[in-house]
Design a protein around this motif. Structure first.
Motif, PDB file in Angstrom:
ATOM      1  N   ASP A 159      48.774  39.571  36.158  1.00 17.23           N
ATOM      2  CA  ASP A 159      48.100  40.308  35.076  1.00 17.23           C
ATOM      3  C   ASP A 159      48.855  40.173  33.752  1.00 17.23           C
TER       4      ASP A 159
ATOM      5  N   ASN B 145      45.597  36.547  34.416  1.00 17.50           N
ATOM      6  CA  ASN B 145      44.522  36.073  35.288  1.00 17.50           C
ATOM      7  C   ASN B 145      43.844  37.200  36.079  1.00 17.50           C
ATOM      8  N   ASP B 146      44.524  38.310  36.245  1.00 16.22           N
ATOM      9  CA  ASP B 146      43.917  39.513  36.826  1.00 16.22           C
ATOM     10  C   ASP B 146      43.247  39.262  38.176  1.00 16.22           C
ATOM     11  N   VAL B 147      43.936  38.561  39.047  1.00 18.90           N
ATOM     12  CA  VAL B 147      43.345  38.219  40.345  1.00 18.90           C
ATOM     13  C   VAL B 147      43.790  39.183  41.438  1.00 18.90           C
TER      14      VAL B 147
ATOM     15  N   PHE C 198      43.275  39.414  46.916  1.00 14.79           N
ATOM     16  CA  PHE C 198      42.808  38.507  45.871  1.00 14.79           C
ATOM     17  C   PHE C 198      41.335  38.812  45.609  1.00 14.79           C
ATOM     18  N   ASP C 199      41.030  39.137  44.371  1.00 16.01           N
ATOM     19  CA  ASP C 199      39.680  39.608  44.016  1.00 16.01           C
ATOM     20  C   ASP C 199      39.271  40.740  44.964  1.00 16.01           C
ATOM     21  N   LEU C 200      38.141  40.603  45.623  1.00 16.34           N
ATOM     22  CA  LEU C 200      37.661  41.658  46.509  1.00 16.34           C
ATOM     23  C   LEU C 200      38.095  41.368  47.944  1.00 16.34           C
TER      24      LEU C 200
ATOM     25  N   ASP D  50      39.266  38.565  49.030  1.00 14.32           N
ATOM     26  CA  ASP D  50      38.831  37.230  49.448  1.00 14.32           C
ATOM     27  C   ASP D  50      40.037  36.421  49.905  1.00 14.32           C
TER      28      ASP D  50
ATOM     29  N   SER E 297      39.165  32.695  46.077  1.00  8.49           N
ATOM     30  CA  SER E 297      39.122  33.725  45.027  1.00  8.49           C
ATOM     31  C   SER E 297      39.123  33.056  43.652  1.00  8.49           C
ATOM     32  N   SER E 298      39.202  33.887  42.619  1.00  6.07           N
ATOM     33  CA  SER E 298      39.235  33.324  41.257  1.00  6.07           C
ATOM     34  C   SER E 298      40.640  32.867  40.868  1.00  6.07           C
ATOM     35  N   CYS E 299      41.558  32.865  41.808  1.00  3.76           N
ATOM     36  CA  CYS E 299      42.932  32.391  41.557  1.00  3.76           C
ATOM     37  C   CYS E 299      42.910  30.973  41.005  1.00  3.76           C
TER      38      CYS E 299
ATOM     39  N   LYS F  55      36.199  30.908  30.150  1.00  2.00           N
ATOM     40  CA  LYS F  55      37.082  32.034  30.472  1.00  2.00           C
ATOM     41  C   LYS F  55      37.684  32.723  29.257  1.00  2.00           C
TER      42      LYS F  55
END
Ligand code: SF4
Ligand code: SF4
Length: 936
Positions: A126, A131-133, A147-149, A151, A156-158, A444
């Motif tokens: 963060d 990246n807030d993953v 990671f995310d929800l 995942d 994930s969005s990593c 992004k």
């Protein structure tokens, strides 16, 4: 941020382990103890993050009922602190086990059982990378990082920047071995400090090398004022290309039976264009375009087929190959004159190599026909900057964004193209900087913007003229700055008077209300800075676009003070340096005009020659055109791959086939090398010493990490071998010696030397490199123009050259992905980067995809007036309706088969960002075959 020991002026006195200590008020116990030489162990604490005190490793006894976390507890007067005390094991507590592992990311392993929930990874992701993953999931002893929800990390969005791995203190997040090179303890590995070889951000890093295996084990970010130990996925995991089994290791000469010349593989010949997506017998029934017949992804990604191409060449000795290069180029020069020779240098090579390459072309062949990829990225920005402020370099660093009230980021997908710079943009916003993002794509950076303006492609001039109109109308222009520091303001004001926000709205699609809001925010800012990328420069109006940005800063006084200025984000790791070195046809080193007789005389004296070319040379795109007209006949190509990187590939194919002689010096067999007479095996970045200049003007030393493979040679030595076969008598013995000569003819680099660049490099200009990092903010007093003033140049909006119509209804935008670099020759040979982004895709708005009957992952044919490619569909809410985006890295679906080769009249940069295309299902009737009848 952590509270430093000297953060406050008041002091407090306390006792730590019986020692009386005086600390600044507000300092933590941990910081005070450390300053006094008392070590308190920590796990969750890192001075780069806000302290949270959750791991409890640093607890101390302060005489209170409970132990205090020393990394967050402030010192108090009279406090009696004990750091050592008896700790007894408490049996019977539940152990957090069975939380599982996650191996879904190609290069990062997660062992949840080793995690102590210290949140360092969360804060790294963060606070540092933005990246807030990572978050947390579960409760009690089942709690784990998520990671995310929750995942799998790999789904994930990593973005695999690895910052969390670098932050993790327990081994819960670790690097996986790449190509089975084990990750051994640091003490068993050699640490080599150098710089990332990919983008212009120029992050400092350390490679840890397993000397027994002769291979890199892992990479780590290194402290440097610009990058501050951060890396992106390319820098941290994308280095294994150098060890590819496909490296060229011997000189190659084209076999007599492989003439007349032309492309050697089906893809490069164009035989397969328009056929991709269909089963291909030559490929064992697999579908072309990176997928198997069942539609699953095929790996590795499409690269030149060595089995198909190499039989057309025979191995040669260096002597034979170099003699042939020198004799053929000399013969063409003697027969057809200096203008028949041209050279493309490389922005991936070092400053020393760029300097020698242009010197060779100029003194060996007496022509200024020397250019490099700057022509394809920021040539128009540089043209406007030279005209406007007399310098093509950035006026401030990307890190200076932290001092800005407002930052405009325009035409730049920074999180993909300049990831570490973008982490500073995101950090600035968290600290209060207003971020305004302007782009046709809602990529992004738009997620991190306070105001996002999704303009229609090719309407930048109208947008900025609308802002300028409103800034002036609101009385927000800086009259004092305008009168003292600029010329031609009245002409600018007259032009933008015709662009009220309502007219700008009609052209750009951005509402007049938003345009007014942006104008007010920008005009009222105490300090405003503009960062831009190729969305500004790669247009036939690229120079006009950049002129508008210069006017935006100049009429509001936003240049020459902290947190303000103009920053075209540079693409390649050394495109700034290669330009500084004179690897451009209109400038000698340090941007001295090539057609100025006084400059010519100066360089003739410096280089001991008498016949330098009195005229400007041809640019990259002009050289391609000249070849087709029989002008340029022989070329020396160092590390460039124009077959994929230049617009309108069908035209490039014809030009490369028409060359009488082409020598390609590269590390892999590229698409361009298929047209070569001689191929010379070169050194990768990792196998040589040299300096590189990043987008901030930071000159840094790159160091040799690995040994050269086979008979490959260091590039500057190869250039010198050719020079000496032309009779130039060069005797350079080291990059250091070349650097010293460079500095003697490049006043901007004055005072710099290998000895004073230090571990972090130095910014230029730099009056005292022994004691100073260099100049961050330029033009505080005067600009580099002859009169010292900023020259405002008004621009009228002009539409793009090829507008959509019924037959070709979509606008194509091309660019880069986070994971890949230019023509993919390095990144597609990197395990991590290829695994994450293995195939070409066309990004389409969901409504457009639905209208075309195309679902995510299905194959589509994209056709322009110049060619046709087939690739997978990626449905993306980030695209506006009527637009599509295709990355240009993938040879099997080469975006530049479609692009138009119209150029900006000033910067001579092609319009990569705008052409008209048609999109349809791959199995429909199809567009024109790419290889036929496509001359424009
Ligand atoms: S690798 Fe980077 S983006 Fe991915 S979770 Fe770690 S810090 Fe976040
Ligand atoms: S941001 Fe650029 S220089 Fe930094 S690690 Fe990534 S690719 Fe390398």
């Amino acid at each position: 941020m952590a509270i430093p020991v000297q953060a406050r002026t008041e002091t407090v006195t306390l006792t730590i382990d019986g020692r009386e200590i005086t600390a600044a008020g507000g300092a933590t116990i941990w910081a005070a103890a450390r300053a006094a030489g008392i070590d308190i162990p920590v796990l969750c604490h890192d001075e780069r993050y806000d302290p949270v005190g959750v791991c409890r490793m640093c607890v101390v006894d302060v005489g209170a009922p409970a132990y205090a976390a020393s990394c967050v507890r402030a010192c108090e007067n009279g406090m009696d602190v004990r750091t050592g005390y008896g700790v007894t094991r408490e049996d019977g507590l539940p152990v957090a086990a069975g939380r599982g592992t996650d191996l879904s990311n190609p290069v990062i392993a997660v062992d949840h059982d080793a995690c102590i929930l210290c949140d360092r990874c969360v804060r790294a992701c963060d606070d540092i990378q933005g990246n807030d993953v990572i978050g947390r999931s579960g409760k009690g002893y089942g709690t784990r990082i998520a990671f995310d929800l929750n995942d799998p990390m790999g789904a994930s969005s990593c973005v695999t920047c690895g910052e969390c791995v670098a932050a993790c203190p327990t081994g819960a997040l670790t690097n996986k071995p790449i190509h089975d090179v084990p990750i051994r303890p640091r003490s068993d590995l050699d640490a080599v400090d150098t710089v990332c070889p990919y983008c212009g951000v120029g992050c400092a890093l350390t490679y840890f090398v397993d000397r027994e295996r002769g291979a890199i084990s892992f990479a780590e970010g290194r402290e440097q004022p610009g990058s501050q130990s951060r890396l992106c996925v390319k820098g941290r995991y994308g280095w294994d290309y150098a060890a590819s089994a496909q490296r060229l290791t011997k000189p190659l000469i084209r076999r007599a039976e492989s003439y007349p010349k032309g492309a050697l593989s089906a893809d490069v010949r164009g035989d397969a264009d328009g056929e991709r997506g269909k089963p291909d017998e030559r490929a064992g029934g697999r579908r072309r375009g990176g997928r198997d017949a069942d539609g699953k992804r095929r790996k590795p990604g499409g690269l030149v087929d060595y089995d198909e191409v190499l039989p057309h060449f025979r191995e040669a000795t260096w002597e034979e190959a170099l003699d042939l290069v020198a004799s053929r180029l000399t013969e063409i020069h003697a027969r057809s004159g200096p203008s028949a020779i041209a050279g493309f240098g490389s922005a991936k090579c070092s400053n020393e190599e760029a300097y020698l390459f242009q010197k060779l072309i100029r003194t060996g062949f007496h022509t200024n026909n020397v250019d490099h990829c700057t022509r394809l990225c920021h040539a128009s920005s540089v043209a406007a900057l030279f005209e406007g402020i007399g310098s093509g370099a950035v006026s401030t660093t990307y890190g200076d964004v932290l001092n800005a009230d407002v930052a405009i980021i325009t035409g730049s997908n920074a999180p993909a193209n300049h990831p570490v710079a973008s982490s500073f943009f995101k950090q600035a916003r968290r600290q209060g900087t207003t971020i305004i993002c302007i782009d046709p794509r809602a990529d992004k950076m738009a997620d991190h913007a306070d105001i996002f303006c999704q303009i229609k492609p090719g309407t930048d001039v109208a947008f900025y003229n609308g802002i300028l109109h409103e800034v002036i109308r609101l009385g927000l222009a800086d009259a004092d700055f305008i009168s003292r520091r600029t010329t031609n303001y009245d002409a600018l004001a007259r032009t933008v008077k015709d662009y009220p926000p309502e007219r700008a709205e009609q052209i750009t699609g951005v509402s007049a209300g938003i345009i007014r809001q942006v104008a007010r925010v920008w005009g009222e800012a105490g300090a405003g800075v503009i960062f831009w990328g190729m969305g500004i420069s790669q247009h036939t109006t690229g120079t006009d676009n950049a002129r508008c940005l210069i006017a935006m800063c100049a009429i509001t006084g936003n240049i020459g003070k902290p947190g303000s200025g103009l920053h075209p984000l540079r693409g390649q790791n050394n495109v700034q340096g290669a330009s500084d070195m004179g690897l451009i046809p209109m400038f000698y080193p340090d941007y001295k005009k090539a057609d100025d007789p006084a400059v010519r005389e100066m360089f003739e004296r410096a280089w001991g020659t008498t016949d330098l070319d009195p005229n400007r040379g041809l640019t990259v795109t002009e050289i391609i055109g000249s070849v087709l007209k029989g002008g340029v006949r022989g070329m020396y190509m160092l590390g460039e791959n124009p077959f994929l990187s230049d617009p309108n590939i069908n035209k490039v194919r014809k030009a490369l086939s028409a060359l009488e002689f082409l020598v390609v010096q590269d590390i892999f067999l590229t698409e361009t090398a298929e047209f070569a007479d001689v191929i010379l095996p070169a050194s990768s970045y990792l196998e040589k010493d040299g300096t590189y200049t990043n987008t901030d003007r930071r000159v840094q030393r790159g160091r040799k990490v690995l040994e050269l493979p086979g008979e490959a040679r260091v590039d500057w030595k190869v250039i010198q071998e050719i020079a000496n076969r032309l009779g130039l008598g060069w005797t350079y013995s080291s990059p250091r010696q070349i650097f010293d000569e460079m500095v003697s003819v490049i006043p901007s680099y004055a005072n710099l030397s290998y000895d004073n660049l230090g571990p972090s490099g130095k910014l230029y200009p730099n009056a005292d490199p022994e004691h100073s990092d260099g100049t961050v903010v330029m033009f505080g007093e005067r600009f580099n123009t002859d009169d010292g003033l900023a020259h405002l140049v008004p621009a009228e909006w002009l539409p793009a050259k090829e507008l959509p119509n019924q037959e070709y209804p979509f606008v194509l935008n091309t660019g880069r992905l986070l994971q890949h670099w230019h023509t993919g020759s390095m990144t597609r040979r990197s395990y991590a980067l290829d695994a994450i982004a293995p195939e070409a895709q066309v990004y389409l708005n969901p409504d457009d995809a639905a209208g075309l009957g195309l679902a995510d992952g299905e194959m589509a044919r994209v056709s322009s007036r110049r060619g046709s490619i087939v690739l997978a569909v990626r449905v993306s809410h980030r695209e506006a309706r009527g637009n599509c985006f295709i990355p240009f890295h993938f040879r099997e679906a080469a975006a530049n088969l479609l692009t138009i080769d119209e150029i900006d009249p000033f910067g001579k940069i092609p319009e990569f960002k705008f052409c008209a295309v048609r999109i349809e299902a791959a199995d429909s009737a199809g567009g024109p075959a790419a290889s036929e009848g496509l001359d424009r």
